[in-house]
Design a protein around this motif. Structure first.
Motif, PDB file in Angstrom:
ATOM      1  N   TYR A 120       0.844  -1.196   0.000  1.00 56.19           N
ATOM      2  CA  TYR A 120       0.000   0.000   0.000  1.00 56.19           C
ATOM      3  C   TYR A 120       0.876   1.241   0.000  1.00 56.19           C
ATOM      4  O   TYR A 120       1.937   1.277   0.647  1.00 56.19           O
ATOM      5  N   SER A 121       0.397   2.279  -0.689  1.00 56.65           N
ATOM      6  CA  SER A 121       0.961   3.617  -0.577  1.00 56.65           C
ATOM      7  C   SER A 121      -0.002   4.447   0.260  1.00 56.65           C
ATOM      8  O   SER A 121      -1.219   4.224   0.227  1.00 56.65           O
ATOM      9  N   TYR A 122       0.535   5.428   0.993  1.00 60.42           N
ATOM     10  CA  TYR A 122      -0.345   6.269   1.806  1.00 60.42           C
ATOM     11  C   TYR A 122       0.242   7.665   1.924  1.00 60.42           C
ATOM     12  O   TYR A 122       1.432   7.902   1.649  1.00 60.42           O
ATOM     13  N   ARG A 123      -0.594   8.607   2.309  1.00 57.00           N
ATOM     14  CA  ARG A 123      -0.133   9.960   2.609  1.00 57.00           C
ATOM     15  C   ARG A 123      -0.971  10.521   3.741  1.00 57.00           C
ATOM     16  O   ARG A 123      -2.144  10.168   3.892  1.00 57.00           O
ATOM     17  N   VAL A 124      -0.353  11.376   4.522  1.00 55.33           N
ATOM     18  CA  VAL A 124      -0.997  11.973   5.687  1.00 55.33           C
ATOM     19  C   VAL A 124      -1.393  13.396   5.347  1.00 55.33           C
ATOM     20  O   VAL A 124      -0.569  14.190   4.858  1.00 55.33           O
TER      21      VAL A 124
END
Length: 649
Positions: A120-124
């Motif tokens: 998974y890729s994620y960003r905050v």
């Protein structure tokens, strides 16, 4: 270019623990830039995003910022960030309670419903803007546990803010582990909020945002409110005891079961928490079916020099080691001593025979702290020792576990493997026979003690007491799926007790970490058998030529296979002394040609599967040796000879 060159002169030398301002480690960021990493924007970041409690279908993203704003985590498997979960501020810390110098908020976002074995890729997002952005789109990326090979890093005793810690951290962030274990002493000197920020998060943030971190508390974390900052900043698997959240836990990754413990609870001030942890640990290991079991905590059970007089080290050896070895744990990882040691495969501190199953104990306390010496002569229980700063990279591929020990210092800034170990899982069990535990004949009966023979059955272990365990030596035994209590285990033999209600054709299964084997057994309502030295005087001494029976004397016969009794017991529960449990079927004792009704025939109090028959020797027996047998439901036991002395005139 030497990657450590920008780091010269940063941090402390040795243990110089003056209170440092929260973002003293600007130099650390410069060092990370030298390694090709991106720096964090200074604006509002207190602790950059880090991954916690990473599991097959979940992960928690945690971070801290000065402001309290609306926030979320966006994520996806294809880089579209099409899914989003709201974050919440779980706590706002005032400057007075953290000694950092300003108020900050800690955020938490729980991502659930993830697919196992998936990247998974994620960003905050905080306040509508990306939080701690980087140009590298793969910087915020993680993989959930799934089948197949994986790797993880292990280190400890790291957080003193020294050039040593910088060197090890620079090499660690080049690795691509699935997760990281920290075996304690995370933030010297006292595990404060400020020290966690400056000596932990500031060093490993580029690794923490892409690999789950699973730490345990060291003794230095306990210097501040019994590790309160450590617990506040960590989100760990919630499967321990409710009274001790975050202090000990377990998780599975692939075919490995990991158990993280808090050895500080073995100290005298924590008797109740200690008892809870030990009971939880016993149950956790007994119920795990994973072929690999790895335990980790801080205080080493086998110190070399620096902590020889540490009572917690001694308690770990006396309290933790027996439980781990009883349940077939193959690898134990600890710290506390700032060096590296690797034991031979041990059982109760003694090296096992070549090829026999044992537990390997590794002390990996070289994550950055000032080093402790090793001994001039290698102790007999050790395979390797070194006083070097280092970390471990461990790779698991099915039945093979490979440990790479990586030294990092000014001479080896890019890391050098200085020790290497390959551990292979044992083979599945092979059964060759199931027999009566007293006569060693194939006649079996309900409630009987049986001996199971074969190969690769279990490791050498003896049950510690009652109730008897349902798992021993890394193996379990079941009858038609019902667990059987085990008294003894070894690679070639397991002794266990059949259930008191088992009758008829049944399937007996032995399961170890590599698989299982089954045998079809026929269980009768009785199959009496006397143990070889099982006829004794009232005081417990065996009847023999040197100590013959006397006419009129009451003898005790210890045996098995007399069948059902007038009461019920849980598996492994010892027979009570009040009330005594009597055999349901009539029992007779035959001495020579005389048949005698016993005074008592039932389960021996305080034991499992052991029957006791009390019988008076007939007064009119002449002085000689007689065969003695016990009969129940027409079935005769094996015959033992007893000498009878002359009657008193």
């Amino acid at each position: 270019m030497n990657l450590l060159q920008p780091c010269r002169g940063l941090g402390s030398r040795g243990h110089s623990f003056a209170r440092r301002p929260i973002f003293r480690p600007l130099g650390v960021v410069l060092c990370l830039l030298a390694a090709g990493l991106q720096s964090l924007p200074a604006a509002t970041v207190v602790n950059a995003p880090y991954l916690q409690n990473l599991g097959a279908d979940h992960v928690t993203v945690v971070w801290a910022a000065k402001e309290n704003q609306a926030a979320s985590v966006q994520y996806s498997t294809d880089g579209s960030f099409s899914k989003s979960v709201a974050a919440r501020v779980v706590r706002t810390f005032s400057s007075s309670e953290t000694d950092i110098g300003f108020t900050f908020s800690q955020y938490r976002a729980d991502l659930t419903g993830l697919a196992p074995g998936t990247a998974y890729s994620y960003r905050v997002i905080v306040g509508g803007q990306p939080f701690a952005p980087v140009s590298d789109t793969t910087a915020y990326r993680f993989s959930t546990p799934g089948p197949g090979p994986f790797s993880f890093l292990v280190y400890g005793d790291s957080g003193d803010g020294s050039n040593r810690q910088i060197a090890v951290a620079l090499q660690m962030v080049k690795e691509q582990p699935n997760f990281v274990l920290h075996v304690g002493d995370i933030a010297y000197q006292s595990g404060t909020f400020a020290e966690f920020s400056s000596n932990y998060f500031a060093y490993y943030f580029t690794l923490m945002r892409r690999a789950g971190f699973f730490p345990v508390a060291g003794n230095h974390e306990y210097y501040t409110q019994d590790s309160a900052p450590y617990l506040a900043l960590s989100v760990l698997p919630d499967n321990g005891v409710p009274e001790d959240p975050g202090r000990y836990y377990s998780f599975d990754w692939g075919n490995v079961h990991f158990v993280g413990l808090d050895a500080n609870l073995l100290d005298a001030p924590f008797p109740l928490a200690q008892a809870r942890m030990l009971a939880w640990m016993e149950n956790d290991l007994a119920t795990s079916q994973a072929p690999w079991k790895i335990a980790f905590w801080h205080q080493t059970p086998y110190p070399l020099e620096h902590h020889l007089d540490d009572p917690i080290d001694t308690a770990a050896r006396n309290l933790l080691v027996p439980i781990l070895e009883r349940h077939g744990v193959q690898l134990v990882l600890t710290g506390h001593e700032h060096n590296y040691t690797r034991s031979k495969a041990l059982r109760a501190g003694v090296p096992v025979a070549q090829g026999a199953a044992g537990t390997v104990y590794i002390t990996t306390g070289g994550g950055g702290g000032e080093l402790h010496p090793v001994l001039d002569t290698l102790p007999a229980f050790l395979e390797y020792q070194a006083s070097v700063n280092h970390y471990l990279r461990i790779e698991v591929a099915g039945p093979v576990l490979t440990i790479h020990s990586i030294q990092v210092d000014s001479v080896n800034p890019n890391g050098k493997e200085f020790d290497h170990l390959v551990i292979t899982l044992p083979r599945p069990p092979v059964l060759s026979g199931v027999v009566n535990g007293a006569s060693f004949l194939p006649s079996l009966a309900t409630g009987e003690l049986v001996s199971i023979f074969g190969q690769s059955l279990a490791t050498d272990s003896q049950a510690p007491g009652f109730p008897l365990p349902l798992s021993l030596g890394g193996s379990t035994v079941t009858l038609n799926g019902t667990p059987m209590a085990i008294t003894f285990s070894s690679p070639a033999q397991i002794n266990a007790a059949l259930p008191l209600d088992a009758v008829g054709t049944s399937t007996l299964r032995v399961t170890n970490s590599a698989g299982f084997a089954e045998a079809q057994v026929s269980i009768n309502d009785s199959a009496p058998a006397i143990f070889a030295t099982g006829i004794t005087h009232a005081g417990g001494a065996a009847v023999s030529a040197a100590a013959p029976a006397a006419p009129g004397e009451t003898l005790t016969i210890y045996m098995t296979g007399l069948g059902q009794v007038d009461g019920k017991l849980a598996a492994g529960q010892a027979a009570p002394s009040t009330p005594l449990l009597h055999v349901l079927a009539p029992v007779l004792v035959q001495i020579g040609t005389a048949q005698v009704s016993p005074d008592f025939a039932g389960l021996a109090p305080g034991f499992v599967g052991l029957y006791q028959v009390n019988v008076a020797v007939p007064q009119d027996l002449a002085a000689k040796t007689y065969p003695l047998q016990v009969m129940v439901k027409g079935n005769l036991s094996n015959s033992l000879n007893i000498p009878v002395q002359p009657r008193n005139p």
